[in-house]
Design an enzyme around this catalytic site. Structure first.
Site, short mmCIF file in Angstrom:
data_model
loop_
_atom_site.label_atom_id
_atom_site.label_comp_id
_atom_site.label_asym_id
_atom_site.label_seq_id
_atom_site.Cartn_x
_atom_site.Cartn_y
_atom_site.Cartn_z
N HIS A 47 39.13 35.18 37.85
CA HIS A 47 38.01 34.23 37.72
C HIS A 47 37.18 34.27 38.99
O HIS A 47 37.64 34.74 40.03
CB HIS A 47 38.54 32.81 37.51
CG HIS A 47 39.26 32.27 38.71
ND1 HIS A 47 40.55 32.64 39.02
CD2 HIS A 47 38.87 31.42 39.70
CE1 HIS A 47 40.92 32.04 40.14
NE2 HIS A 47 39.91 31.29 40.58
N ASP A 51 35.09 31.42 41.47
CA ASP A 51 35.02 29.98 41.68
C ASP A 51 33.57 29.54 41.45
O ASP A 51 32.65 30.34 41.59
CB ASP A 51 35.49 29.62 43.09
CG ASP A 51 36.98 29.91 43.26
OD1 ASP A 51 37.66 30.08 42.25
OD2 ASP A 51 37.44 29.97 44.42
N HIS A 92 38.84 36.94 41.54
CA HIS A 92 40.16 36.98 42.16
C HIS A 92 41.21 36.44 41.18
O HIS A 92 40.87 35.83 40.17
CB HIS A 92 40.17 36.19 43.47
CG HIS A 92 39.63 34.79 43.34
ND1 HIS A 92 38.29 34.50 43.22
CD2 HIS A 92 40.25 33.59 43.29
CE1 HIS A 92 38.11 33.20 43.11
NE2 HIS A 92 39.29 32.62 43.15
N ARG A 97 55.38 29.96 45.81
CA ARG A 97 54.17 29.91 46.65
C ARG A 97 53.36 28.66 46.30
O ARG A 97 53.26 28.29 45.14
CB ARG A 97 53.33 31.16 46.41
CG ARG A 97 51.99 31.16 47.13
CD ARG A 97 51.30 32.52 46.97
NE ARG A 97 50.08 32.57 47.69
CZ ARG A 97 48.85 32.44 47.14
NH1 ARG A 97 48.72 32.25 45.85
NH2 ARG A 97 47.78 32.50 47.88
O1 LIG Z 1 46.26 30.51 44.99
C1 LIG Z 1 45.35 31.22 45.38
O2 LIG Z 1 45.49 32.04 46.27
C2 LIG Z 1 44.00 31.14 44.74
C3 LIG Z 1 43.63 29.81 44.17
C4 LIG Z 1 42.34 29.90 43.42
O3 LIG Z 1 41.76 30.93 43.24
C5 LIG Z 1 41.75 28.68 42.84
O4 LIG Z 1 42.38 27.60 42.90
O5 LIG Z 1 40.61 28.78 42.32
FE LIG Z 2 39.74 30.62 42.59
#
Ligand SMILES: O=C(O)CCC(=O)C(=O)O
Ligand SMILES: [Fe+2]
Length: 355
Positions: A220, A222, A282, A292
């Site tokens: 996606h 952001d 990403h 994690r």
């Molecule tokens: O957890 C991550 O590294 C990315 C989180 C992410 O892309 C988001 O919350 O939009």
């Molecule tokens: Fe994100």
């Protein structure tokens, strides 16, 4: 397996997840659509020291070439970051039935649930999330009736510390494109504190022995101007690098560099800069042996602010590439269209531009 569905959002509780093999509902089939490469050589993601005298230039280059970079010397106190991570652990360690007391009714609400993106994909993600829109107080009271204040204080302190950092980076990004100080103040949502809106999302990605077949967050971009990701040095984020002279489209693993944040460019920034800076696709992968947690601090505009391409960045005779849009309008489009078509939908047809 404990699987929970709220009205529009799907959550599963991986910590209660008993399995001999990954259920079909969680097994992604196209995770290896593009090769995954390490961040070395031409795929070295820039690390930018915020004290660098060439900061503006370096940030501009990283945004144009990558749409993502890491920042060091960001000035956020390690003590605050430790407290922040402890509270995040404390939250996700709560029993599932307690977390579900603050379940989101809708994907874009505050509260506990799955991520808002996976609804657009046929499979479940291996993750859970907690979203803070304004104050987390009401939810924290339900989660820890006798001890809610430490969570609220730390979250508020984190947001308070991150806000000036967001403004500082946005400022540097716009300066790098030749937008003047005066224009930044007068023409962008940066002019007035009230015009910037932020959202804080906490993500939890439990370990999975069959990690290669599950996904924490689907691909996606952001939707705000920029996002700060903090993961306390635990690897999992991958970015999609566009095809170039160095190879085909590929997933680049974001390196773990102590004491840094990952910064990425979002959709609103693409609109504001008339496509000079591009949003960045990403995804979050899962660890085989480790749980994690990450946080994403989304830096966007207040709900009623209209964001349009800066006239300074539109080519004479061509005009803006995107229509004016508010953040909620963009979110709505991302909700109703397939996830990656929203920016296409607000693109101005070249036949209609004032050529
Ligand atoms: O957890 C991550 O590294 C990315 C989180 C992410 O892309 C988001 O919350 O939009
Ligand atoms: Fe994100």
């Amino acid at each position: 397996m404990s699987l929970h569905e709220t009205r529009k959002i799907r959550i599963h509780q991986p910590e209660n997840f008993q399995f001999d093999s990954i259920p079909d509902s969680h097994a992604w089939v196209d995770l290896h659509d593009h090769p995954t490469v390490e961040p070395v050589g031409p795929d070295t993601i820039p690390v930018i020291d915020l004290n660098d005298p060439k900061l503006v230039e370096k940030i501009g280059k990283a945004c144009e070439e990558w749409g993502v970079f890491l920042i060091s010397n960001h000035g956020i106190e390690p003590k605050l970051l430790n407290q922040f991570c402890s509270q995040m652990h404390r939250l996700f360690a709560l029993p599932a039935d307690v977390k579900l007391k603050v379940a989101k009714a809708d994907a874009l609400d505050a509260g506990y649930g799955g991520d808002p993106i996976s609804r657009f994909f046929p499979k479940y993600t291996w993750s859970e999330a907690f979203t803070i829109l304004d104050s987390p107080l009401e939810h924290a009271k339900k989660l820890w009736p006798d001890d809610y204040s430490s969570f609220c204080e730390v979250m508020e302190e984190y947001k308070k510390a991150m806000n000036p950092l967001g403004r500082r980076l946005m400022h540097a990004m716009l300066l790098s494109l030749g937008v003047s100080e005066e224009e930044i103040i007068n023409v962008t949502p940066m002019g007035d504190f009230g015009k910037i809106k932020t959202v804080l999302s906490l993500n939890s990605y439990p370990a999975c022995p069959d990690a290669d077949r599950v996904l924490g967050l689907p691909p996606h971009s952001d939707n705000g101007f920029i996002t700060f990701v903090y993961d306390n040095g635990v690897s999992g984020l991958q970015i999609l690098r566009r095809k170039d002279d160095n190879g085909p489209k590929r997933w680049v693993t974001v390196p773990v560099v102590p004491d840094t944040f990952v910064v990425n460019v979002g959709d609103l920034m693409q609109v504001l800069t008339n496509g000079r800076f591009h949003n960045m696709v990403h995804r979050a992968t899962i660890g085989k042996t480790y749980h994690r947690m990450s946080s994403a601090y989304f830096f966007a505009s207040e709900l009623d602010v209209k964001v349009s391409p800066l006239s300074k960045l539109t080519d004479p005779g061509v005009g803006p590439l995107y229509k004016t849009v508010t953040w909620p309008e963009l979110l709505q489009m991302k909700n109703s269209l397939s996830y990656d078509e929203a920016l296409e939908a607000i693109k101005i047809d070249s036949n209609l531009r004032g050529e």
